[in-house]
Structure formats: structure tokens, C-alpha cells
Design an enzyme around this catalytic site. Structure first.
Site, PDB file in Angstrom:
ATOM      1  N   TYR A   1      -2.356  97.974  63.651  1.00 53.54           N
ATOM      2  CA  TYR A   1      -1.479  99.134  63.639  1.00 53.54           C
ATOM      3  C   TYR A   1      -0.486  99.071  64.805  1.00 53.54           C
ATOM      4  O   TYR A   1      -0.861  98.766  65.937  1.00 53.54           O
ATOM      5  CB  TYR A   1      -2.276 100.451  63.723  1.00 53.54           C
ATOM      6  CG  TYR A   1      -1.329 101.567  64.057  1.00 53.54           C
ATOM      7  CD1 TYR A   1      -0.465 102.045  63.088  1.00 53.54           C
ATOM      8  CD2 TYR A   1      -1.208 102.048  65.348  1.00 53.54           C
ATOM      9  CE1 TYR A   1       0.485 102.987  63.385  1.00 53.54           C
ATOM     10  CE2 TYR A   1      -0.267 103.003  65.665  1.00 53.54           C
ATOM     11  CZ  TYR A   1       0.578 103.462  64.680  1.00 53.54           C
ATOM     12  OH  TYR A   1       1.524 104.380  64.986  1.00 53.54           O
TER      13      TYR A   1
ATOM     14  N   HIS B   1      -5.395 104.827  65.649  1.00 57.60           N
ATOM     15  CA  HIS B   1      -4.925 105.125  64.285  1.00 57.60           C
ATOM     16  C   HIS B   1      -6.064 105.227  63.271  1.00 57.60           C
ATOM     17  O   HIS B   1      -6.030 104.612  62.193  1.00 57.60           O
ATOM     18  CB  HIS B   1      -3.867 104.105  63.841  1.00 57.60           C
ATOM     19  CG  HIS B   1      -2.667 104.772  63.239  1.00 57.60           C
ATOM     20  ND1 HIS B   1      -2.363 104.712  61.904  1.00 57.60           N
ATOM     21  CD2 HIS B   1      -1.712 105.533  63.810  1.00 57.60           C
ATOM     22  CE1 HIS B   1      -1.261 105.405  61.676  1.00 57.60           C
ATOM     23  NE2 HIS B   1      -0.851 105.922  62.817  1.00 57.60           N
TER      24      HIS B   1
HETATM   25  C1  CS2 Z   1       1.757 107.306  65.003  1.00 52.83           C
HETATM   26  C2  CS2 Z   1       2.763 107.582  63.971  1.00 52.83           C
HETATM   27  O1  CS2 Z   1       3.325 108.165  66.527  1.00 52.83           O
HETATM   28  C3  CS2 Z   1       2.145 107.963  66.315  1.00 52.83           C
HETATM   29  O2  CS2 Z   1       1.272 108.216  67.097  1.00 52.83           O
HETATM   30  O3  CS2 Z   1       0.445 107.478  64.717  1.00 52.83           O
HETATM   31  O4  CS2 Z   1       3.783 106.687  64.201  1.00 52.83           O
HETATM   32  C4  CS2 Z   1       2.344 107.488  62.508  1.00 52.83           C
HETATM   33  O5  CS2 Z   1       1.995 106.200  62.148  1.00 52.83           O
HETATM   34  C5  CS2 Z   1       3.477 107.979  61.679  1.00 52.83           C
HETATM   35  O6  CS2 Z   1       3.929 109.192  62.153  1.00 52.83           O
HETATM   36  C6  CS2 Z   1       3.115 108.067  60.233  1.00 52.83           C
HETATM   37  O7  CS2 Z   1       4.041 108.827  59.543  1.00 52.83           O
HETATM   38 MG    MG Z   2      -0.599 108.344  66.282  1.00 57.27          MG
END
Ligand code: CS2
Ligand code: MG
Length: 413
Positions: free
Chosen positions: A165, A222
Site C-alpha cells: 500500500y 491500511h
Molecule cells: C490513505 C488514503 O490518506 C490516507 O491515509 O489511507 O490515501 C486512502 O487510500 C484513500 O483516501 C482512498 O480513497
Molecule cells: Mg490512511
């Protein structure tokens, strides 16, 4: 309601933006004052737009825009089917627009209507990413040179089949994009928890070696771990003194957080997928988290998120509102006003403003400087929406990737 002297006359929804399908609501009144709100539900943008157009806007016409509390209750309590990201994003956009109008009527920036400033500017964090450790260290150094005091770090894991991620995959641009417009269906990523758990602590170690103890280091898991894995991981990284560990487990199961708490003092941040107080009530009241990440965009707007912030304040939980690039400058401004006011402000995720295209679509005087976000004293939310500019953009369907384990089992994105 008697003695109405102000009425909503119309409201319109726009979808589109530079590289994003921003969903923007504009509410007009009979006094010439208008307000704007953000309903951008990332990669499901047409749904809150439709919900607004088909169900909420017809009820709004004729209402007094100054009664933002009653209007919020009308759409939340008055509805039989409550909550969920689509409805809450739609209600949130209306609520932001009404606070914008209220500020403009008063001639005051919205934070003044909450109780004024608790600080001059709000600490923000950027996303440092790397396909490998060297890449990541360079990315962190780059943000430091721009004045950032806090960075979220995501790093490619050696031998992870197809990225992890928050990092790009081979052959892709060096940025991680959470929206992919190119495919008819979502891209698939492959995740290996064991490789992640072995490698990630060594990344924190190298970061501390190179950047010392003062850099505020955040990391986003995540939702990838089980409660037991998350507890063990949080315990193993305690010594690197993270600013926070985000979404260690999928938090629909609020009880899971108890196990993590019993084993580690690592600060936990959760909530970017929440859309109501009921999603985080137990986490806050039982003091199982340290930062609440709900955003005004998916969380029913300022009225509802402010209530969550106030509950959080009495339980030592600080704010860390979600601010991924899918949030338009309107919701970032709404959060900016809450950040300037909130006695329990923690940090703000910051990625959105600053490109010339985005600034042209959403003109504003709010600005980033030296790791802090500053809110201007313009009345209302202090962001405008240029409808002429908006004509340049159309909706494009996009997806988040989906994740599988190596044996093909579906996993949490
Ligand atoms: C992520 C997000 O910003 C974050 O912390 O977890 O980028 C997430 O993946 C997205 O907002 C999904 O829409
Ligand atoms: Mg996040």
C-alpha cells in the site's frame, strides 16, 4: 418556520477536476450570497451527486440556510435509512455550504463561529514514498527541504509480489495514485503480511538513524493486519517513537483495538472510512485510539464532525483529519477552520492545494508555509468555485486497486 427572511433558491452539483472527480455543491440564496460544499466520495463520485440531485436538493429549496443545525437533522434524523458514506457525503456538502453562507452573512471566517483561534496555523504531514528504502529516504529529505516537520512514510517491501500500500509499482510513476482511471475494472495488488512485518521495522530504524529523533514519522498500515499481528507489530515499533500508526486493522471491529492497546503504547490513528459518530463512539469513549481521522467530506460535514471532535476532546483523542487528494480544497478549508479552533487538534494530512489547475478551479487565500497550513480571514470557508473553469473537466470512472494474498484470497485494500 415563521419570519423567514432568507431562502435557498437553487442548488447545483458539478463533477470534475484536474485528475480527480471532485463533486462540488453550490447553494444559492435569495440574498445573492452562496455557499459551496464538497461531496467527493473517492471512486464512487456519481453516487452522492445523484443522491443530492434526486433527493436532497428538492427539499432544500425554500429552506432558511441559516438553520444549518435543523437542516442537518432534517436530512439525518428525518431520513429512514441513515448513515453510510453516500448519504453522509451528500449531507456533508450541504452542511459545508451552509457554514460558508453563515460566515459570509456574519462577515467572519468560519473558525470564528466555533470560538476563534486556538493556534495560528495547523501542523500538516506529507506523503513520503519509495519503491525501496533509498527512494524513500530521498523523498523524506525532499519534504524536509520544503519545511515539512511530519511525513507519512510508505516503503516498497523487498520481494512483495506487486507493490504494497502507498507505493508505486514497477514501471509506474514514482507517485502512488489511489485512483486509477485506466482500467475497465480495478487493478489487483498482491500482499504478503509476513514480508511486511519482517521488513517494516528496519525501515523505521534507518529513518531514525538518518533523520534523528525530531522528525514526526507516521505510517499507514491500511487495514492489512489481524488484531494479533497488529498488536505484535505496534509493540515491535514502539522504540521508533512514531507520531502514529494508522489503520492497523479494519476498524469495523472496534473491539480489535483493545488487543493492540493491551500490548503497545504506539499512538493509533483510525477513522478515514468512518462516516458517523457511531462508527467511532466506542473507540473514543474507551480511549482505544489517539487520533480520529474522520473527514468532513464523508463524515456529514462540519456540524457532525465538530460533535465528534468535542467527544474526542474529553477522552484525550486528538484530530488527524483525512486529507488524501480526493478531498477538494473546499473540505480541506472546512477542516482547516476546525483545525485552527479545535482544542484537541493533532495534525492534518495535506496533499491537495497548490497545483495551478486546482487553484484556478478553487481560488483561495489559504496557504502552506514551513510545515503549517494557514487559514485566511476571508468570510465563510474562504474558498471559491470557478464554474467557467469547471467546464474544462468531465467525469471519468476510476477505481481503487483491490488486494489479494499470494494464494488468491481477497484481502483488505
Ligand atoms: C490513505 C488514503 O490518506 C490516507 O491515509 O489511507 O490515501 C486512502 O487510500 C484513500 O483516501 C482512498 O480513497
Ligand atoms: Mg490512511
Amino acid at each position: 418556520m415563521k419570519n423567514q427572511i432568507m431562502k435557498i433558491t437553487s442548488a447545483e452539483v458539478f463533477i470534475g477536476g484536474p485528475g480527480k472527480n471532485y463533486v462540488t455543491l453550490k447553494i444559492m440564496t435569495d440574498q445573492g450570497i452562496y455557499g459551496i460544499g464538497d461531496a467527493t466520495l473517492n471512486n464512487r463520485e456519481t453516487l452522492p451527486a445523484q443522491y443530492l440531485q434526486d433527493y436532497l436538493i428538492p427539499c432544500l429549496i425554500g429552506m432558511d440556510p441559516r438553520n444549518s443545525e435543523d437542516i442537518w437533522q432534517y436530512f439525518y434524523r428525518g431520513a429512514y435509512f441513515r448513515r453510510g458514506p453516500i448519504a453522509m457525503a451528500a449531507i456533508g456538502a450541504i452542511d459545508m455550504a451552509l457554514w460558508d453562507i453563515k460566515g459570509k452573512i456574519a462577515g467572519l471566517p468560519v473558525y470564528q463561529l466555533f470560538g476563534g483561534k486556538s493556534r495560528e496555523a495547523a501542523l500538516v504531514y506529507a506523503h513520503a514514498t519509495g519503491n525501496d528504502l533509498d527512494d524513500l529516504l530521498e523523498s523524506i529529505a525532499n519534504y524536509q527541504s520544503q519545511g515539512y516537520k511530519a511525513v507519512r512514510i510508505q516503503c516498497g517491501i523487498p520481494n512483495m509480489p506487486k507493490g504494497g500500500y502507498g507505493v508505486s509499482r514497477e514501471g509506474e510513476d514514482s507517485k502512488h495514485f489511489i485512483t486509477d482511471f485506466t482500467g475497465a475494472v480495478p487493478k489487483e495488488e498482491v500482499w504478503d503480511t509476513e514480508k511486511y512485518l519482517q521488513y517494516m521495522p528496519t525501515v523505521f530504524e534507518k529513518i531514525r538513524e538518518r533523520f534523528g529523533p525530531d522528525l514526526k514519522v507516521l505510517h499507514d498500515v491500511h487495514h492489512r493486519l489481524t488484531p494479533r499481528e497488529a498488536a505484535a507489530f505496534a509493540k515491535s515499533v514502539e522504540k521508533y517513537n512514531l507520531f502514529w500508526l494508522e489503520d492497523p486493522t479494519p476498524a469495523e471491529d472496534q473491539n480489535a483495538l483493545k488487543l493492540i492497546r493491551q500490548h503497545s503504547t504506539a499512538p493509533i490513528a483510525i477513522g478515514e472510512v468512518f462516516n458517523s459518530l457511531w462508527d467511532c463512539k466506542q473507540l473514543i469513549e474507551e480511549e482505544l485510539i489517539d487520533f480520529i481521522r474522520i473527514s468532513v467530506t464523508y463524515g456529514g460535514g462540519i456540524t457532525h464532525v465538530k460533535r465528534i471532535v468535542e467527544l474526542a476532546a474529553i477522552h484525550h483523542v486528538r484530530t488527524g483529519f483525512h486529507g488524501a487528494p480526493s478531498h477538494s480544497p473546499i473540505s480541506m478549508a472546512a477542516q482547516g477552520h476546525l483545525n485552527i479552533w479545535a482544542p484537541n487538534f493533532g495534525i492534518q494530512e495535506y496533499l491537495v492545494l497548490g497545483t495551478p489547475e486546482c487553484d484556478a478551479l478553487f481560488p483561495s487565500k489559504h496557504y502552506y508555509k514551513d510545515g503549517m497550513f494557514h487559514i485566511s480571514d476571508e468570510p465563510g470557508l474562504g474558498v471559491d468555485f470557478d464554474e467557467k473553469e469547471a467546464e474544462r473537466y468531465t467525469y471519468k470512472r476510476g477505481y481503487h486497486p483491490v488486494t489479494r494474498l499470494e494464494d488468491g484470497t481477497m484481502w483488505n485494500y
